[in-house]
Design an enzyme around this catalytic site. Structure first.
Site, PDB file in Angstrom:
ATOM      1  N   ASP A   1      10.603 -14.765 -36.561  1.00 11.04           N
ATOM      2  CA  ASP A   1       9.341 -15.297 -37.095  1.00 11.04           C
ATOM      3  C   ASP A   1       9.556 -16.131 -38.351  1.00 11.04           C
ATOM      4  O   ASP A   1       8.996 -17.225 -38.494  1.00 11.04           O
ATOM      5  CB  ASP A   1       8.339 -14.165 -37.348  1.00 11.04           C
ATOM      6  CG  ASP A   1       8.914 -12.987 -38.122  1.00 11.04           C
ATOM      7  OD1 ASP A   1      10.059 -13.075 -38.614  1.00 11.04           O
ATOM      8  OD2 ASP A   1       8.217 -11.960 -38.231  1.00 11.04           O
TER       9      ASP A   1
ATOM     10  N   GLN B   1       8.731  -4.292 -21.640  1.00 17.49           N
ATOM     11  CA  GLN B   1      10.179  -4.186 -21.752  1.00 17.49           C
ATOM     12  C   GLN B   1      10.659  -2.739 -21.852  1.00 17.49           C
ATOM     13  O   GLN B   1      11.831  -2.496 -22.136  1.00 17.49           O
ATOM     14  CB  GLN B   1      10.667  -4.989 -22.973  1.00 17.49           C
ATOM     15  CG  GLN B   1      10.332  -6.469 -22.897  1.00 17.49           C
ATOM     16  CD  GLN B   1      10.955  -7.312 -23.995  1.00 17.49           C
ATOM     17  OE1 GLN B   1      11.194  -8.482 -23.821  1.00 17.49           O
ATOM     18  NE2 GLN B   1      11.206  -6.733 -25.157  1.00 17.49           N
TER      19      GLN B   1
ATOM     20  N   ASN C   1      14.782  -5.475 -21.589  1.00 19.20           N
ATOM     21  CA  ASN C   1      14.495  -5.344 -23.011  1.00 19.20           C
ATOM     22  C   ASN C   1      15.238  -6.433 -23.771  1.00 19.20           C
ATOM     23  O   ASN C   1      16.428  -6.320 -24.066  1.00 19.20           O
ATOM     24  CB  ASN C   1      14.906  -3.962 -23.521  1.00 19.20           C
ATOM     25  CG  ASN C   1      14.601  -3.793 -24.997  1.00 19.20           C
ATOM     26  OD1 ASN C   1      13.827  -4.551 -25.583  1.00 19.20           O
ATOM     27  ND2 ASN C   1      15.201  -2.787 -25.617  1.00 19.20           N
TER      28      ASN C   1
ATOM     29  N   ARG D   1       5.280   1.942 -25.982  1.00 17.71           N
ATOM     30  CA  ARG D   1       4.092   2.323 -26.752  1.00 17.71           C
ATOM     31  C   ARG D   1       2.856   2.131 -25.875  1.00 17.71           C
ATOM     32  O   ARG D   1       1.955   1.354 -26.215  1.00 17.71           O
ATOM     33  CB  ARG D   1       3.980   1.489 -28.025  1.00 17.71           C
ATOM     34  CG  ARG D   1       5.084   1.764 -29.057  1.00 17.71           C
ATOM     35  CD  ARG D   1       4.722   1.087 -30.363  1.00 17.71           C
ATOM     36  NE  ARG D   1       5.738   1.297 -31.382  1.00 17.71           N
ATOM     37  CZ  ARG D   1       6.644   0.390 -31.734  1.00 17.71           C
ATOM     38  NH1 ARG D   1       6.690  -0.783 -31.113  1.00 17.71           N
ATOM     39  NH2 ARG D   1       7.522   0.634 -32.687  1.00 17.71           N
TER      40      ARG D   1
END
Length: 659
Positions: free
Chosen positions: A397, A229, A258, A200
């Site tokens: 998370d 990555q 990655n 991205r």
């Protein structure tokens, strides 16, 4: 004692009209019904929940040209505007509960003879009351100050101010919320920003540039680490040189394999600890738009917290920018599943109903974790509990928040700190390759932290989901979830070893199944055809519990019958993603099913033999899980410290010798 600014009055950077309701509000208060007035009747509660989402907007607009700068706004002659908004209200209940601050001072600097500033507060039930007011008496720029205690905010509530212009325009040129704090907390500590990126480059470069655009934000950032990555490098993006320049030498791009979000964020944790210069690491997703002021607010809140505290931001939709998608997340321990906190109404559109009209937004929301699209973690927490788990994606998370909570470190999702992000509901992660990681990582987290015998509802619910996927002809999803559980049963020893390879393995496995063959061309599949039309059109309404139970029995019985011959060549229906629920798919022999992201579709075909073989396998695996759960939980808990250690992660990154 010393004075410290807690929060500044701000306006949007890009003057986007869609986000203005988050900064300034022209609407009146139309408070929704109190739950005690509604009562306990289920129908009444359902009606009230629906009514509370109805728009109260009158269509009043704020002129974009009245945004005069990042910290300045013009109120037109005779106009009354409120700054009791998401980004400019002061969430007093959170500061009262979690920080050492016990009183604040609001200073409003403005000009315009006759301008009237009114200060309001709300209670946890959403009711508001006037606290103080003052009027500008001359034409010169004037600063009006208000001393405001935090004592009455035990359960929640906000402070805010409104401005009523007099016979001339009023211009607000600054406003701050400040407090007297201990001398050792007067100066801001600093953070290392960690961004994991994967193909991205444009999004990531824009985010980097925004971090360097505000000198005050840049001043509290020691380093910006980009864990690269992907194959489309952020350094190759046209916007990268400007971003690098804006960050004034603080940017470091780290190229690595990655290893997923968990590998990227754990690298940021490790580098922060090794450098020894920052008090925090701040995680940001690469595909967000960040309100930079949120970083200042999160660090300030962390500096003044009573104990080391993880401070997270909220998430607005990047497509509908006044729509709050995530406000406060908790873990249902019996199901061990993440969800919004009990009183939160997700997907809340501030453009339809403002903060001051919404009761649930005034009660303090306590959370178990904050997703890592924006999350500030103190160094003390990482030193005490270790780094994140090597899970690639999903549950790293939430597990970290639960682990920190058990060690005495709370998480606060702080109102007024937020990013814009692609909503989870617009993703396809329950059906594509990510289904493996959902299943495996959820079970890993439950084995580590579930307080219930054999994980509470975990195993039985997993089995039910497998059956529903089978009835839905989603055989690839079932097989990926099978493999996830088999990997869980092997224990924690392979988590690091699998990190760089598991994604490729899962994608290869998924290729074997027809339902995973996604096609973007609308003509890729034949048009629906049946030998006989259905007696009734397929109902798009959600069936009741009794009807769903009946459908389960019918769907299971159909797996012992042959398939309709025409369904081997033609789908019987084409179903949009929103309607492709198991209770509809279970009555079909073939269907073209759209994916939730709207980019593609797949051709599902019922296979009774595959159903029976997969069902037998899933029964065996789930029986084994129940049998081995106690010993497996002990094994995972015993291995947690090693798996999350700096040494284990350094070996995975291949840097144990280099540094």
């Amino acid at each position: 004692m010393a004075t410290r600014v807690l929060q500044r009055f701000i306006m949007p950077l890009d003057k986007d009209p869609d986000v203005l309701p988050l900064y300034v509000d022209p609407e009146a208060i139309v408070l929704d019904a109190d739950k005690d007035t509604v009562g306990g009747d289920k129908s009444a509660k359902a009606l009230n929940a629906a009514a509370s989402r109805q728009s109260t907007s009158t269509g009043a607009k704020v002129a974009v040209e009245d945004v005069l700068g990042r910290h300045a706004f013009r109120v037109r002659e005779g106009q009354e505007l409120s700054f009791g908004t998401y980004f400019n209200g002061f969430a007093a209940g959170y500061w009262r509960r979690w920080t050492v601050v016990d009183a604040v001072t609001l200073d409003v600097t403005l000009s315009g003879a006759g301008a009237h500033v009114i200060v309001y507060r709300s209670m946890a039930n959403g009711r508001s009351q006037k606290v103080d007011d003052a009027v500008v008496t001359g034409d010169a720029e004037t600063t009006l100050s208000f001393d405001l205690p935090l004592v009455p905010f035990q359960d929640g509530g906000w402070y805010w101010f409104d401005v009523i212009a007099g016979a001339a325009d009023a211009t607000v040129t600054a406003a701050t919320w400040s407090a007297e704090v201990p001398d050792d907390r007067a100066a801001s500590r600093t953070a290392t920003v960690g961004i994991t990126t994967m193909n991205r480059p444009d999004f990531c470069a824009a985010l980097l540039e925004s971090l360097g655009a505000d000198e005050d934000v840049l001043a509290i950032i020691d380093r910006v680490l980009v864990m690269e990555q992907g194959t489309k490098k952020v350094a190759d993006d046209a916007g990268f040189p400007a971003a690098e320049k804006a960050l004034q030498g603080k940017l470091r791009v780290i190229e690595q394999a990655n290893l997923g979000g968990s590998g990227g964020f754990a690298r940021a944790q490790l580098e922060t600890l090794r450098a020894g210069e920052s008090a925090y690491v701040l995680f940001l997703d690469d595909d967000i738009i960040c309100e930079p002021e949120s970083i200042l607010r999160a660090v300030t809140f962390g500096d003044l917290a009573r104990r080391p505290t993880i401070v997270g931001g909220h998430m607005f939709s990047i497509y509908s920018r006044a729509d709050m998608h995530s406000y406060g997340e908790v873990i249902n321990r019996y199901r061990f599943w993440w969800q919004s906190a009990p009183t939160v109404l997700p997907n809340w559109d501030f453009g339809n109903r403002n903060l001051r009209s919404t009761r649930w937004l005034h009660k303090r929301i306590d959370v178990d974790f904050n997703p890592w699209f924006m999350c500030l973690i103190p160094v003390e927490v990482m030193e005490r509990i270790g780094l994140g788990l090597p899970l690639f994606i999903k549950w790293d998370d939430s597990e970290y928040g639960v682990r920190a909570q058990a060690a005495g470190f709370p998480t606060v999702s702080l109102p007024g700190a937020a990013v814009w992000h692609v909503p989870w509901t617009d993703k396809n992660d329950a059906l594509d390759w990510q289904a493996y990681f959902h299943q495996r990582n959820r079970f890993v987290a439950a084995l580590l932290h579930s307080p219930f015998k054999r994980g509470g509802r975990m195993v039985s619910e997993s089995f039910q989901h497998q059956v529903m996927h089978l009835m839905s002809m989603q055989y690839s999803v079932v097989e990926m979830r099978h493999q996830a559980l088999l990997d869980v049963l092997e224990g924690p020893g392979k988590l690091h070893a699998d990190l760089p390879t598991k994604l490729g393995e899962v994608r290869e496995m998924r290729k074997q199944w027809q339902d995973a063959d996604l096609q973007g061309d609308p003509d890729a599949f034949p048009s629906p055809r049946r030998e006989k039309p259905r007696k009734r059109d397929m109902d798009s309404d959600v069936p009741g519990r009794a009807a769903q139970t009946k459908m389960k029995l019918i769907g299971a019985a159909r797996q012992f019958k042959g398939v309709r011959a025409l369904s081997r060549e033609f789908p019987e229906v084409a179903l949009p993603a929103m309607d492709a629920k198991w209770y509809r798919l279970a009555s079909l022999d073939a269907a073209v099913v759209s994916m939730p992201d709207g980019t593609s579709a797949a051709f599902y075909q019922r296979d009774p033999e595959q159903f029976r073989a997969a069902l037998k396998k899933t029964v065996e695996i789930h029986k084994r899980l129940l049998r081995e759960w106690p010993a497996l939980a002990e094994q995972y808990r015993a291995g947690l410290q090693d798996v999350t250690s700096q040494e284990a992660w350094a070996r995975t990154f291949g840097i144990e010798e280099a540094e």
